[in-house]
Write a protein that holds these residues in place. Structure first.
Motif, mmCIF file in Angstrom:
data_model
loop_
_atom_site.group_PDB
_atom_site.id
_atom_site.type_symbol
_atom_site.label_atom_id
_atom_site.label_comp_id
_atom_site.label_asym_id
_atom_site.label_seq_id
_atom_site.Cartn_x
_atom_site.Cartn_y
_atom_site.Cartn_z
ATOM 1 N N HIS A 3 39.608 4.157 50.913
ATOM 2 C CA HIS A 3 40.465 2.980 51.072
ATOM 3 C C HIS A 3 41.183 3.035 52.428
ATOM 4 N N ASP A 53 45.483 9.669 40.249
ATOM 5 C CA ASP A 53 46.924 9.773 40.402
ATOM 6 C C ASP A 53 47.202 10.721 41.553
ATOM 7 N N ALA A 54 47.926 10.230 42.515
ATOM 8 C CA ALA A 54 48.151 11.051 43.701
ATOM 9 C C ALA A 54 49.172 12.145 43.454
ATOM 10 N N SER A 55 49.798 12.121 42.296
ATOM 11 C CA SER A 55 50.910 13.059 42.107
ATOM 12 C C SER A 55 50.434 14.499 42.231
ATOM 13 N N ARG A 61 47.701 15.360 43.812
ATOM 14 C CA ARG A 61 46.747 15.483 44.901
ATOM 15 C C ARG A 61 47.352 16.199 46.097
ATOM 16 N N GLY A 76 47.938 15.471 55.034
ATOM 17 C CA GLY A 76 49.022 14.585 55.437
ATOM 18 C C GLY A 76 50.185 14.553 54.487
ATOM 19 N N HIS A 77 50.000 15.064 53.288
ATOM 20 C CA HIS A 77 51.135 15.060 52.362
ATOM 21 C C HIS A 77 52.255 15.908 52.916
ATOM 22 N N VAL A 78 53.416 15.390 52.814
ATOM 23 C CA VAL A 78 54.571 16.149 53.293
ATOM 24 C C VAL A 78 55.394 16.602 52.098
ATOM 25 N N TYR A 110 58.672 12.895 51.610
ATOM 26 C CA TYR A 110 59.035 11.620 51.000
ATOM 27 C C TYR A 110 58.347 11.511 49.644
ATOM 28 N N GLU A 124 47.929 2.291 45.385
ATOM 29 C CA GLU A 124 48.378 3.287 46.362
ATOM 30 C C GLU A 124 48.224 2.757 47.783
ATOM 31 N N PRO A 169 53.437 9.876 51.891
ATOM 32 C CA PRO A 169 54.410 10.199 50.845
ATOM 33 C C PRO A 169 53.714 10.723 49.593
ATOM 34 N N VAL A 170 54.468 11.435 48.784
ATOM 35 C CA VAL A 170 53.982 11.797 47.452
ATOM 36 C C VAL A 170 54.210 10.585 46.561
ATOM 37 N N MET A 171 53.135 10.086 45.955
ATOM 38 C CA MET A 171 53.241 8.867 45.142
ATOM 39 C C MET A 171 53.159 9.215 43.666
ATOM 40 N N LEU A 172 54.113 8.746 42.923
ATOM 41 C CA LEU A 172 54.156 9.002 41.476
ATOM 42 C C LEU A 172 54.177 7.660 40.754
ATOM 43 N N HIS A 173 53.638 7.652 39.561
ATOM 44 C CA HIS A 173 53.532 6.376 38.841
ATOM 45 C C HIS A 173 53.920 6.506 37.375
#
Lengths: 179, 1005
Positions: free
Chosen positions: A103, A169-171, A173, A177-179, B693, B709, B755-759
């Motif tokens: 994406h 779910d990116a949580s 992942r 680049g993740h900070v 973040y 996302e 950023p860390v994305m949570l859902h």
């Protein structure tokens, strides 16, 4: 160097993605306008016309260049590669494919320029670090993606990341680049 | 019947019951991408033009505020390739002023009439055979202006000082509306603390990579306009355009392209240009095309509203807000342009954010300034609102010595109270805010961040953590804007409410399924998500569904809410497509039931088959059932309707008009966002680095996690720009200063972390699929979250954005050392120019001639003309006053100025003032230099001080170069003077790199 008359249009012949194309351009015509409106090669986009956004990036004799900062007459007799030439047989390259899986594009207006820069860059730097890659990408403005998918796609095709974009779910992942 | 037997979706009958994988909710990569990635996708500027099309270039005002004394277009019209020049006179003939959303006597014409009110306001249009020729001709239009005083800030408008932009209104505060909800006074009396804050939100915008494009044609016989443009909606603007063109809506056919290069709301603001180009096509009698360039976009397209917010909270001892007083003043620019004042009212139902605040007093004001009119921009009013609210939460914690997170927790609306009605009428539809916060702190690793902060601070580093909790409204109520009117005014105008979405699903004679929606996608993946939704309804594959996102007001189903804004796709449009598809499926089920001899309730759709639930072998192919209505309507049972096409309109049930008491549910649903941000600030460079973040979203049911996302990442990137870099900057005299992407700084891949994305998913009870919008949340939450982190790092209050190094440095650096006194003893200043920011400088040169000789040269018009860079001749206009044409190049642009040059304060042969002013298509410039001559052993010592101001295009794109360019021009002047007086030849031998580059490009002689 031929002498050109500002008042007349001059024939300009380029090798565009393996085909020879001829059009006419006054000396001040930008290569971006020549490609898009004279030759009908609309894949190259125009985002700022002052060399900052990178949307119009093409390859001129193999080297990534801004079509908006190049005059059409400067390209006469040279090779110009654009996004239309990346998948000549209709099959997307691994990079294009990775852009889809990760994406890495939304509106897609900046995408052609980024792909052309990357096609040049990855030939010279086949395995960039993420920092090197982001530095190179900083020559392109994208307003949709936050660059995250673009970085993921390139790290994937250079064999530096999992390529699994199916993670829902990116949580959990740990992507680049993740900070 | 080959069409039937070869239908694309026909599958071999399966022995077991056919199954289709669930599609809604899956992370399906986009179906749009292949065309884009291979350069095949067509955007507006890629589409064919009609034969004979003229290309438009727009002459724009270089002044922020001026009276137009006259426009002379003769020379431009006479140029080769020019077909017409269109001005405000034509607008007056063929158009009407735009409708305005409040009752105030303000006229906004598509082309300036009598007065210009912002830099970049369209004044005239040249129509020529190509764009290059059209731009050439702009240079030949002569506009005489009388500059007027400018209003450049909200505070200036509030102060009542300054020239009213719209004299008939008499004030630059064009609307004030008080609102009261609950007993605020009682809350303040009961509260232990009163805590207040004032913040200012800047002007910025999302700057899509594709600028505006309009192609317009006028049919003389029908008196009808046809326009193709990358307009994004809302289509409530369509009646505004039609009225401005003085035609009924049916005579303004507006088409949208298949692809758009981004909008983020901004493409709404193409509408005045649709009207301009309509007028142009009518005047010229030929089709016209206009493509906005980047300078035009940055300078004059649109902007988020700047806002000043004053908050005062009544707070209990443990940090609970009992009541809130709020004053909001929006800078809407020079005109209140539709759909404004929507920025100020879009969040009216959620003014208290994610918090349970029972009493609220609000005063909303609209200020006009000499800046670009504002409009839709991602986050639309939310970034402004939450910058105030969440800064207040942080401030309450700091003031009371509480943990900011605890203050947030104590004020959040409890899950048990959902759906919760806010004081001003918003219905927060679903969610467990507290649980989301707890999950974010745990999964986002807040404890580790706190440990990092402790360690950093122990080492003397500047490290801070900020939070923001917000509700993200989606699917705007078309009635919320009328909250700006009084109840009495609303009664006269009739009720406005709802938000009609529309979708059409049809089957073709091969059994193929096509979906059309009035949604104007701008890159969000509507084709993919609609394919998921509709394929799932019919038990088909994604590839069996064709989604057409082009749009034509003359042929498609649409209403005023149509378009791409207010995060309405997932909740409203995808849901409406689901409704249409389900209706069509139910009709198909009836047809199939009669053929399979079962009841419609027993019919199932899966794997490309239509079959009986109890006996899967009793089945038909989907394509055969779907095509039947085309091929064999005569065999349908009596009273059975063919199932060919279903159009559904859907409006969210909770969206009512504002009540007598101004209660308004401004959006159909409200997602929840909670963010945690950790930053470190470099004490030397004052740069903010985002260390981590975390962003938690509850946007209801997720239709495609990849798209969700993508939206979060995109909004986050925009918000990083808003927080740290982006601002439309103006000089105090009104000059626009951010005309390139080298001046308006957009974050690049180096500045945007991931950023860390949570859902969490709390389905909305109000939308067909339970989905809510998600594309704007971070535009609302992230700027203030970063600001809170910076405030925490510095231990200081943050009251404005962007937090540029210069702004941070001003907070953390000691004041600069004072200028040495010796430098202040320089010669007296040249008279300052009114409104000039002042390009100021001074210098000394020695000329190898006596003061008398130098004086003679300066006073001789022929000699003086030869000294002035870019000047061929001076025509005498009066005693020591001349008119001249001067060509000046600054940075990437070169302009031919019509200039007036004057010598005054003559004190022969000791001193004089040389002043000049000029204007061109690229803007205006004026300046004066005070020169003294002093005899020395080597000739004459010339001391000069100058003060100059430059406006318009040159200032907008060349701002960074103006100082050095001015010095270069003055240097050239003296080089020539020295050469003239017998010194060494003028130093033309070593042009600057820039000059050489421009010569190479043919931009400089």
């Amino acid at each position: 160097m031929p002498s050109l008359n500002a008042q007349t249009k001059h024939p300009v012949t380029i090798t565009l993605n393996d085909g020879t194309r001829t059009g006419h351009a006054s000396p001040r015509m930008l290569l971006s306008d020549f490609l898009r409106h004279e030759l009908g090669a609309h894949g190259t986009k125009v985002g700022c016309e002052h060399g900052v956004c990178g949307a119009c990036t093409i390859r001129l004799d193999g080297v990534a260049a801004r079509a908006c900062l190049t005059l059409a007459v400067q390209a006469d007799g040279r090779r110009v590669d654009t996004v239309e030439g990346l998948a000549p047989d209709g099959r997307m390259t691994t990079l294009q494919d990775a852009f889809n899986r990760h994406h890495a594009l939304q509106c897609g207006f900046c995408t052609a320029g980024i792909l052309m820069s990357l096609s040049d860059y990855l030939e010279r730097v086949p395995k960039p670090t993420e920092t090197e890659l982001r530095d190179m990408l900083s020559g392109h403005l994208c307003r949709c993606t936050g660059y995250a998918g673009i970085v993921r796609a390139v790290m994937d095709v250079t064999g530096q990341a999992s390529g699994n974009a199916d993670a829902k779910d990116a949580s959990g992942r740990k992507e680049p680049g993740h900070v | 019947m080959t069409a039937l037997t070869k239908a694309p979706s026909e599958l071999a009958p399966a022995a077991a019951a056919p199954v289709s994988a669930a599609l809604i909710g899956q992370p399906i990569p986009r179906l749009e991408d292949a065309a884009i990635l291979t350069g095949q996708a067509r955007y507006t500027d890629d589409l064919p033009i009609k034969p004979g099309t003229l290309h438009a270039a727009i002459l724009r005002s270089p002044h922020a505020h001026a009276e137009i004394l006259g426009i002379d277009v003769q020379a431009a019209r006479a140029m080769k390739g020019v077909a017409a020049v269109v001005t405000g006179e034509d607008a007056k003939r063929f158009a009407a002023p735009f409708l305005v959303g409040v009752r105030a006597p303000m006229e906004h014409w598509c082309l300036a009439v009598d007065r210009v009110r912002y830099p970049g306001e369209p004044v005239a249009v040249v129509l020529a055979d190509d764009r290059y020729l059209a731009e050439d001709a702009l240079d030949r239009i002569e506009v005489r202006y009388r500059p007027l005083p400018v209003v450049m800030s909200i505070d200036q408008a509030l102060s009542g000082d300054g020239e009213p932009l719209h004299p008939a209104v008499g004030s630059n505060i064009v609307n004030t509306r008080p609102f009261g909800y609950g007993d605020v006074n009682a809350a303040f009396e009961a509260a232990e603390h009163r805590i207040s804050t004032t913040v200012q939100y800047p002007r910025n915008s999302c700057t899509p990579m594709e600028c505006f494009v309009v192609m317009a044609d006028y049919d003389q016989a029908d008196g009808a306009y046809e326009v193709l443009s990358n307009f994004s909606g809302p289509f409530a603007i369509h009646p505004v355009m039609a009225k401005a063109l003085k035609v009924p809506g049916s005579k303004l056919r507006l088409k949208l392209p298949p692809n758009s290069g981004g909008s983020f709301g901004n493409k709404q603001a193409v509408f005045p240009y649709i009207v301009i180009m309509g007028v142009c096509a009518r005047v010229a009698g030929r089709p016209v095309k206009w493509v906005e360039d980047r300078l035009e976009h940055l300078m004059a397209a649109t902007s988020a509203t700047a806002r000043r917010t004053d908050l005062e909270a009544a707070v209990s001892g443990d940090g609970r807000i009992l009541g809130l007083r709020m004053e909001q003043t929006d800078d809407v620019g020079a005109y209140l342009r539709a759909p404004e004042p929507a920025s100020l009212y879009r969040n009216h139902g959620n003014l208290t954010g994610a918090y349970r605040i029972p009493a609220l007093d609000v005063v909303n004001r609209l200020a006009v300034t000499n800046k670009t009119p504002t409009g839709l921009n991602r986050g639309f009013g939310g970034g402004q609102l939450y910058f105030a609210i969440e800064r207040l939460m942080h401030r309450i914690a700091v003031t009371l010595g509480l943990d900011p997170l605890d203050v947030i927790r104590r004020n959040l609306v409890p899950a048990a109270e959902m759906p919760y009605t806010t004081a001003s009428g918003g219905i927060l539809d679903s969610g467990d805010f507290l649980a989301a916060v707890e999950a974010a702190t745990t999964d986002g690793g807040l404890d580790e961040l706190k440990a990092r902060r402790d360690k950093a601070r122990a080492e003397g580093r500047l490290y801070g953590i900020g939070y923001a909790a917000i509700v993200e409204p989606s699917i705007s109520n078309m009635g919320y804007i009328t909250t700006v009117l009084t109840a009495d005014e609303r009664r006269k105008a009739g009720p406005k409410n709802g938000a009609q979405a529309s979708a059409t699903v049809s089957v073709d004679p091969t059994g193929g399924v096509t979906v059309t929606v009035a949604s104007a996608p701008q890159g969000q993946g509507h084709r993919t998500v609609l394919s998921q939704v509709v394929a799932e309804v019919f038990g088909l594959r994604l590839g069996d569904i064709a989604v057409n996102t082009e749009f034509d007001t003359a042929k498609d189903a649409w209403s005023i809410a149509a378009g791409n804004y207010s995060s309405r796709f997932a909740g409203a449009v995808a849901g409406t497509a689901h409704i249409a598809a389900t209706r069509l499926r139910d009709k198909l089920a009836k047809l199939a039931a009669s053929q399979l001899n079962v009841t419609p309730e027993d019919i199932r759709f899966a794997g490309g088959r239509v079959f009986a639930a109890g006996n899967p072998d009793n089945s038909l192919s989907f394509s055969r059932v779907a095509a039947a209505g085309h091929w064999s309507p005569g065999t349908l049972a009596d009273g059975t309707e063919a199932a060919l096409r279903e159009t559904a309109f859907w409006t969210p049930p909770p969206l009512k008009a504002p009540t007598e008491a101004d209660i308004i549910n401004s959006s159909a649903c409200y997602g929840f966002v909670f963010d945690i941000c950790a930053v470190e600030i470099d004490p030397v460079t004052a740069q903010v680095r985002i260390d981590k973040y975390v962003t938690m979203h509850d946007a209801g049911r997720i239709l495609n996690p990849l798209m969700v996302e993508g939206q979060i990442l995109g909004a986050f990137a925009h918000a990083v720009g808003t927080a740290l870099y982006e601002e439309y900057a103006y000089g105090s005299d009104g000059r626009f200063l951010s005309g390139t992407f080298a001046d308006y700084l957009v974050p690049t891949a180096c500045e945007v972390p991931v950023p860390v994305m949570l859902h969490r998913e709390s389905p909305s009870p109000f939308t067909p699929l339970g989905a809510k919008g998600v594309g704007e949340g971070n535009s609302m939450s992230t700027p203030v979250c970063i600001a809170n982190a910076v405030a925490d790092a510095l231990g200081m209050d943050i009251s404005t954005l962007p937090l540029t190094p210069a702004r941070i440095a001003a907070l953390i650096e000691k004041p600069e050392v004072a200028r040495p006194a010796s430098l202040d003893a320089a010669p007296p200043k040249a008279p300052a120019i009114a409104g000039g920011r002042g390009l100021q400088g001074e210098g000394t040169r020695t000329v190898p001639a006596s003061p008398e000789q130098v004086w003679a040269i300066l006073l001789d018009p022929k000699e003086l003309a030869a000294l002035l860079p870019g000047c061929d001749a001076l025509d005498l206009a009066g005693p020591n006053a001349y008119r001249a044409e001067v060509v000046v190049g600054i940075g990437p642009v070169r302009a031919r100025y019509l200039a007036e040059v004057e010598l005054t304060d003559l004190d022969p042969p000791r001193a004089l003032t040389l002043s000049g002013r000029g204007s061109s298509a690229l803007g205006f410039g004026e300046g004066s230099g005070h020169v003294t001559l002093e005899a020395t052993a080597d000739g004459t010592r010339v001391v000069y001080r100058y003060d100059a101001a430059v406006g318009g295009k040159v200032a907008a794109v060349g701002g960074r170069m103006l100082d050095s360019a001015t010095r270069m021009l003055i240097g050239q002047f003296f080089d020539r003077l020295i050469a003239r007086a017998g010194g060494p030849a003028a130093v033309e031998t070593s042009p600057s790199l820039l000059t050489r580059l421009l010569r190479l490009l043919g931009l400089r002689p």
